[in-house]
Design a protein around this motif. Sequence first.
Motif, PDB file in Angstrom:
ATOM      1  N   LEU A  97     -66.380 -24.405  39.959  1.00 47.19           N
ATOM      2  CA  LEU A  97     -67.471 -24.934  40.780  1.00 47.19           C
ATOM      3  C   LEU A  97     -66.945 -25.919  41.808  1.00 47.19           C
ATOM      4  CD1 LEU A  97     -69.958 -25.858  37.913  1.00 47.19           C
ATOM      5  CD2 LEU A  97     -69.824 -23.702  39.161  1.00 47.19           C
ATOM      6  N   ASN A  98     -67.535 -25.880  42.989  1.00 51.22           N
ATOM      7  CA  ASN A  98     -67.343 -26.966  43.948  1.00 51.22           C
ATOM      8  C   ASN A  98     -68.728 -27.358  44.458  1.00 51.22           C
ATOM      9  OD1 ASN A  98     -68.034 -25.411  46.257  1.00 51.22           O
ATOM     10  ND2 ASN A  98     -65.930 -24.718  46.502  1.00 51.22           N
ATOM     11  N   THR A  99     -68.811 -28.149  45.475  1.00 49.52           N
ATOM     12  CA  THR A  99     -70.122 -28.654  45.900  1.00 49.52           C
ATOM     13  C   THR A  99     -71.029 -27.595  46.495  1.00 49.52           C
ATOM     14  OG1 THR A  99     -69.192 -29.322  48.026  1.00 49.52           O
ATOM     15  CG2 THR A  99     -69.306 -31.005  46.290  1.00 49.52           C
ATOM     16  N   SER A 100     -70.474 -26.511  47.036  1.00 51.23           N
ATOM     17  CA  SER A 100     -71.318 -25.531  47.719  1.00 51.23           C
ATOM     18  C   SER A 100     -71.417 -24.168  47.044  1.00 51.23           C
ATOM     19  CB  SER A 100     -70.816 -25.311  49.152  1.00 51.23           C
ATOM     20  OG  SER A 100     -69.518 -24.735  49.134  1.00 51.23           O
ATOM     21  N   HIS A 101     -70.383 -23.781  46.275  1.00 52.60           N
ATOM     22  CA  HIS A 101     -70.424 -22.455  45.673  1.00 52.60           C
ATOM     23  C   HIS A 101     -69.632 -22.412  44.368  1.00 52.60           C
ATOM     24  CE1 HIS A 101     -66.555 -22.166  47.765  1.00 52.60           C
ATOM     25  NE2 HIS A 101     -66.261 -21.196  46.920  1.00 52.60           N
ATOM     26  N   ALA A 102     -69.836 -21.327  43.647  1.00 50.65           N
ATOM     27  CA  ALA A 102     -69.120 -21.092  42.391  1.00 50.65           C
ATOM     28  C   ALA A 102     -68.306 -19.817  42.530  1.00 50.65           C
ATOM     29  CB  ALA A 102     -70.103 -20.955  41.235  1.00 50.65           C
ATOM     30  N   GLU A 103     -67.157 -19.806  41.897  1.00 54.37           N
ATOM     31  CA  GLU A 103     -66.320 -18.611  41.851  1.00 54.37           C
ATOM     32  C   GLU A 103     -66.247 -18.156  40.405  1.00 54.37           C
ATOM     33  OE1 GLU A 103     -62.547 -19.522  43.624  1.00 54.37           O
ATOM     34  OE2 GLU A 103     -63.498 -20.303  45.443  1.00 54.37           O
ATOM     35  N   LEU A 104     -66.593 -16.899  40.178  1.00 59.64           N
ATOM     36  CA  LEU A 104     -66.609 -16.316  38.845  1.00 59.64           C
ATOM     37  C   LEU A 104     -65.468 -15.326  38.715  1.00 59.64           C
ATOM     38  CD1 LEU A 104     -67.930 -15.592  36.082  1.00 59.64           C
ATOM     39  CD2 LEU A 104     -69.294 -13.911  37.347  1.00 59.64           C
ATOM     40  N   GLY A 105     -64.719 -15.443  37.642  1.00 56.61           N
ATOM     41  CA  GLY A 105     -63.698 -14.454  37.311  1.00 56.61           C
ATOM     42  C   GLY A 105     -64.002 -13.875  35.943  1.00 56.61           C
ATOM     43  N   VAL A 106     -63.885 -12.559  35.819  1.00 53.59           N
ATOM     44  CA  VAL A 106     -64.056 -11.877  34.536  1.00 53.59           C
ATOM     45  C   VAL A 106     -62.696 -11.293  34.175  1.00 53.59           C
ATOM     46  CG1 VAL A 106     -65.303 -10.086  33.270  1.00 53.59           C
ATOM     47  CG2 VAL A 106     -66.468 -11.341  35.104  1.00 53.59           C
ATOM     48  N   TYR A 107     -62.245 -11.567  32.953  1.00 50.96           N
ATOM     49  CA  TYR A 107     -60.899 -11.209  32.530  1.00 50.96           C
ATOM     50  C   TYR A 107     -60.929 -10.376  31.254  1.00 50.96           C
ATOM     51  CZ  TYR A 107     -59.594 -14.840  35.814  1.00 50.96           C
ATOM     52  OH  TYR A 107     -59.439 -15.590  36.954  1.00 50.96           O
ATOM     53  N   ASN A 108     -59.977  -9.451  31.140  1.00 54.21           N
ATOM     54  CA  ASN A 108     -59.856  -8.679  29.905  1.00 54.21           C
ATOM     55  C   ASN A 108     -59.011  -9.462  28.905  1.00 54.21           C
ATOM     56  OD1 ASN A 108     -57.125  -8.258  30.563  1.00 54.21           O
ATOM     57  ND2 ASN A 108     -57.479  -6.184  31.328  1.00 54.21           N
ATOM     58  N   SER A 109     -58.726  -8.869  27.763  1.00 51.79           N
ATOM     59  CA  SER A 109     -58.006  -9.571  26.699  1.00 51.79           C
ATOM     60  C   SER A 109     -56.543  -9.839  27.042  1.00 51.79           C
ATOM     61  CB  SER A 109     -58.097  -8.786  25.393  1.00 51.79           C
ATOM     62  OG  SER A 109     -57.524  -7.503  25.559  1.00 51.79           O
ATOM     63  N   ALA A 116     -64.341 -10.217  40.178  1.00 49.50           N
ATOM     64  CA  ALA A 116     -64.481 -11.548  40.769  1.00 49.50           C
ATOM     65  C   ALA A 116     -65.656 -11.552  41.725  1.00 49.50           C
ATOM     66  CB  ALA A 116     -63.208 -11.954  41.498  1.00 49.50           C
ATOM     67  N   SER A 117     -66.349 -12.663  41.772  1.00 50.50           N
ATOM     68  CA  SER A 117     -67.433 -12.828  42.750  1.00 50.50           C
ATOM     69  C   SER A 117     -67.642 -14.314  42.998  1.00 50.50           C
ATOM     70  CB  SER A 117     -68.739 -12.185  42.247  1.00 50.50           C
ATOM     71  OG  SER A 117     -69.274 -12.907  41.161  1.00 50.50           O
ATOM     72  N   ALA A 118     -68.432 -14.604  43.995  1.00 50.19           N
ATOM     73  CA  ALA A 118     -68.789 -15.985  44.318  1.00 50.19           C
ATOM     74  C   ALA A 118     -70.278 -16.020  44.612  1.00 50.19           C
ATOM     75  CB  ALA A 118     -67.991 -16.480  45.520  1.00 50.19           C
ATOM     76  N   PHE A 119     -70.890 -17.164  44.329  1.00 49.98           N
ATOM     77  CA  PHE A 119     -72.300 -17.334  44.666  1.00 49.98           C
ATOM     78  C   PHE A 119     -72.552 -18.776  45.073  1.00 49.98           C
ATOM     79  CE2 PHE A 119     -71.857 -17.692  40.071  1.00 49.98           C
ATOM     80  CZ  PHE A 119     -72.587 -18.821  39.747  1.00 49.98           C
ATOM     81  N   ALA A 120     -73.522 -18.934  45.952  1.00 46.33           N
ATOM     82  CA  ALA A 120     -73.849 -20.258  46.490  1.00 46.33           C
ATOM     83  C   ALA A 120     -74.697 -21.045  45.513  1.00 46.33           C
ATOM     84  CB  ALA A 120     -74.579 -20.115  47.819  1.00 46.33           C
ATOM     85  N   ARG A 121     -74.571 -22.364  45.602  1.00 41.56           N
ATOM     86  CA  ARG A 121     -75.429 -23.248  44.815  1.00 41.56           C
ATOM     87  C   ARG A 121     -76.841 -23.122  45.364  1.00 41.56           C
ATOM     88  NH1 ARG A 121     -75.871 -29.573  45.181  1.00 41.56           N
ATOM     89  NH2 ARG A 121     -75.439 -28.982  47.300  1.00 41.56           N
ATOM     90  N   PRO A 122     -77.837 -22.979  44.507  1.00 46.43           N
ATOM     91  CA  PRO A 122     -79.221 -22.910  44.999  1.00 46.43           C
ATOM     92  C   PRO A 122     -79.582 -24.165  45.796  1.00 46.43           C
ATOM     93  CG  PRO A 122     -79.114 -22.267  42.697  1.00 46.43           C
ATOM     94  CD  PRO A 122     -77.761 -22.834  43.059  1.00 46.43           C
ATOM     95  N   ALA A 123     -80.234 -23.957  46.914  1.00 46.95           N
ATOM     96  CA  ALA A 123     -80.633 -25.083  47.761  1.00 46.95           C
ATOM     97  C   ALA A 123     -81.849 -25.784  47.161  1.00 46.95           C
ATOM     98  CB  ALA A 123     -80.965 -24.576  49.152  1.00 46.95           C
TER      99      ALA A 123
END
Length: 125
Positions: A97-109, A116-123
Amino acid sequence: NSTADWKFVVGHRPLFSAGTKHGSSPYMQKQLLPLLTKHKVAAYLSGDDHDLQVLEKDGVQFMVSGGGARAKKDLKKHGVKQTIFQAGVHGFMHLLLNTSHAELGVYNSHAERIFASAFARPAEE
């Protein structure tokens, strides 16, 4: 009213899921989705279904990270309407997380990133 930059809700059962054993919960959708959107919740994190899924509905991210104990390959072939990603494998998720968006990583074992994706913080209004 929360003044937090980010708001997350964590629960055992997913609201939306392509898992064939438990799947989506219409009751929880009816009860919780209006509250999540009203209070500008960024994401709902859950497990229960033994797989990895990323879904989105009404600006809320839904992450199912249940692939730690056992992996189930019993996902609906094309997911559900809200599905962005799904995998019936052992693994985990990582959020940065940072102040404006989140970065998501999905990992296997093997700690290999499989999504991977990113999404903005809700305003806030």
